[in-house]
Scaffold this motif. Structure first.
Motif, short mmCIF file in Angstrom:
data_model
loop_
_atom_site.label_atom_id
_atom_site.label_comp_id
_atom_site.label_asym_id
_atom_site.label_seq_id
_atom_site.Cartn_x
_atom_site.Cartn_y
_atom_site.Cartn_z
N ALA A 95 0.90 191.41 62.48
CA ALA A 95 0.81 190.72 63.77
C ALA A 95 -0.45 191.16 64.52
CB ALA A 95 2.05 191.02 64.61
N SER A 96 -0.78 192.44 64.48
CA SER A 96 -1.99 192.89 65.18
C SER A 96 -3.23 192.33 64.51
CB SER A 96 -2.04 194.42 65.25
OG SER A 96 -2.16 194.96 63.96
N GLY A 97 -3.21 192.22 63.19
CA GLY A 97 -4.35 191.63 62.48
C GLY A 97 -4.55 190.17 62.85
N VAL A 98 -3.46 189.43 62.95
CA VAL A 98 -3.54 188.01 63.36
C VAL A 98 -4.08 187.90 64.77
CG1 VAL A 98 -2.14 185.99 63.94
CG2 VAL A 98 -1.75 187.20 61.79
N LEU A 99 -3.58 188.75 65.66
CA LEU A 99 -4.02 188.72 67.05
C LEU A 99 -5.51 189.05 67.18
CD1 LEU A 99 -2.97 188.30 69.95
CD2 LEU A 99 -2.67 190.77 70.07
N VAL A 100 -5.94 190.09 66.49
CA VAL A 100 -7.35 190.48 66.55
C VAL A 100 -8.23 189.38 65.95
CG1 VAL A 100 -9.04 192.10 65.61
CG2 VAL A 100 -6.93 192.95 66.62
N TRP A 110 -7.60 186.17 65.83
CA TRP A 110 -7.59 185.03 66.75
C TRP A 110 -8.56 185.28 67.90
CZ3 TRP A 110 -4.39 184.88 71.52
CH2 TRP A 110 -4.46 183.65 72.16
N GLN A 111 -8.50 186.49 68.46
CA GLN A 111 -9.40 186.81 69.57
C GLN A 111 -10.86 186.81 69.12
OE1 GLN A 111 -8.72 187.16 72.83
NE2 GLN A 111 -6.65 186.55 72.34
N ALA A 112 -11.11 187.36 67.93
CA ALA A 112 -12.48 187.39 67.41
C ALA A 112 -13.00 185.97 67.20
CB ALA A 112 -12.53 188.17 66.11
N ASN A 113 -12.15 185.08 66.74
CA ASN A 113 -12.57 183.69 66.54
C ASN A 113 -12.87 183.01 67.87
OD1 ASN A 113 -13.09 181.49 64.76
ND2 ASN A 113 -11.19 180.56 65.46
N ARG A 114 -12.06 183.31 68.90
CA ARG A 114 -12.34 182.74 70.23
C ARG A 114 -13.69 183.21 70.76
NH1 ARG A 114 -8.36 184.18 74.52
NH2 ARG A 114 -9.65 182.77 75.72
N VAL A 115 -13.97 184.51 70.60
CA VAL A 115 -15.24 185.06 71.07
C VAL A 115 -16.39 184.43 70.30
CG1 VAL A 115 -16.64 187.16 71.15
CG2 VAL A 115 -14.25 187.22 71.86
N ARG A 116 -16.23 184.27 68.98
CA ARG A 116 -17.28 183.65 68.15
C ARG A 116 -17.54 182.20 68.59
NH1 ARG A 116 -16.92 180.63 63.54
NH2 ARG A 116 -18.79 180.61 62.27
N ARG A 117 -16.47 181.45 68.83
CA ARG A 117 -16.60 180.06 69.29
C ARG A 117 -17.36 179.99 70.62
NH1 ARG A 117 -17.40 176.34 66.70
NH2 ARG A 117 -16.55 176.89 64.73
#
Length: 56
Positions: free
Chosen positions: A18-23, A25-32
């Motif tokens: 779950a923490s891997g998925v969350l991290v 997801w957040q990294a993808n948002r920042v990249r976008r």
């Protein structure tokens, strides 16, 4: 060494997944957001350059 039960291992695996998925997801948002910012910046620079060329 501590004796781990199956339940503790399952909970640890679930939490790590779950923490891997969350991290991720957040990294993808920042990249976008970064890519959108860079695209807008480059488009603005292009428009400015075209304006300069039109005036020349």
């Amino acid at each position: 060494m501590a004796d781990f039960s199956d339940r503790a291992v399952q909970v640890a695996l679930l939490l790590s997944f779950a923490s891997g998925v969350l991290v991720g997801w957040q990294a993808n948002r920042v990249r976008r957001r970064f890519l959108d910012w860079r695209k807008k910046r480059l488009q603005d620079k292009l428009a400015e350059t075209q304006k300069k060329l039109d005036l020349a």
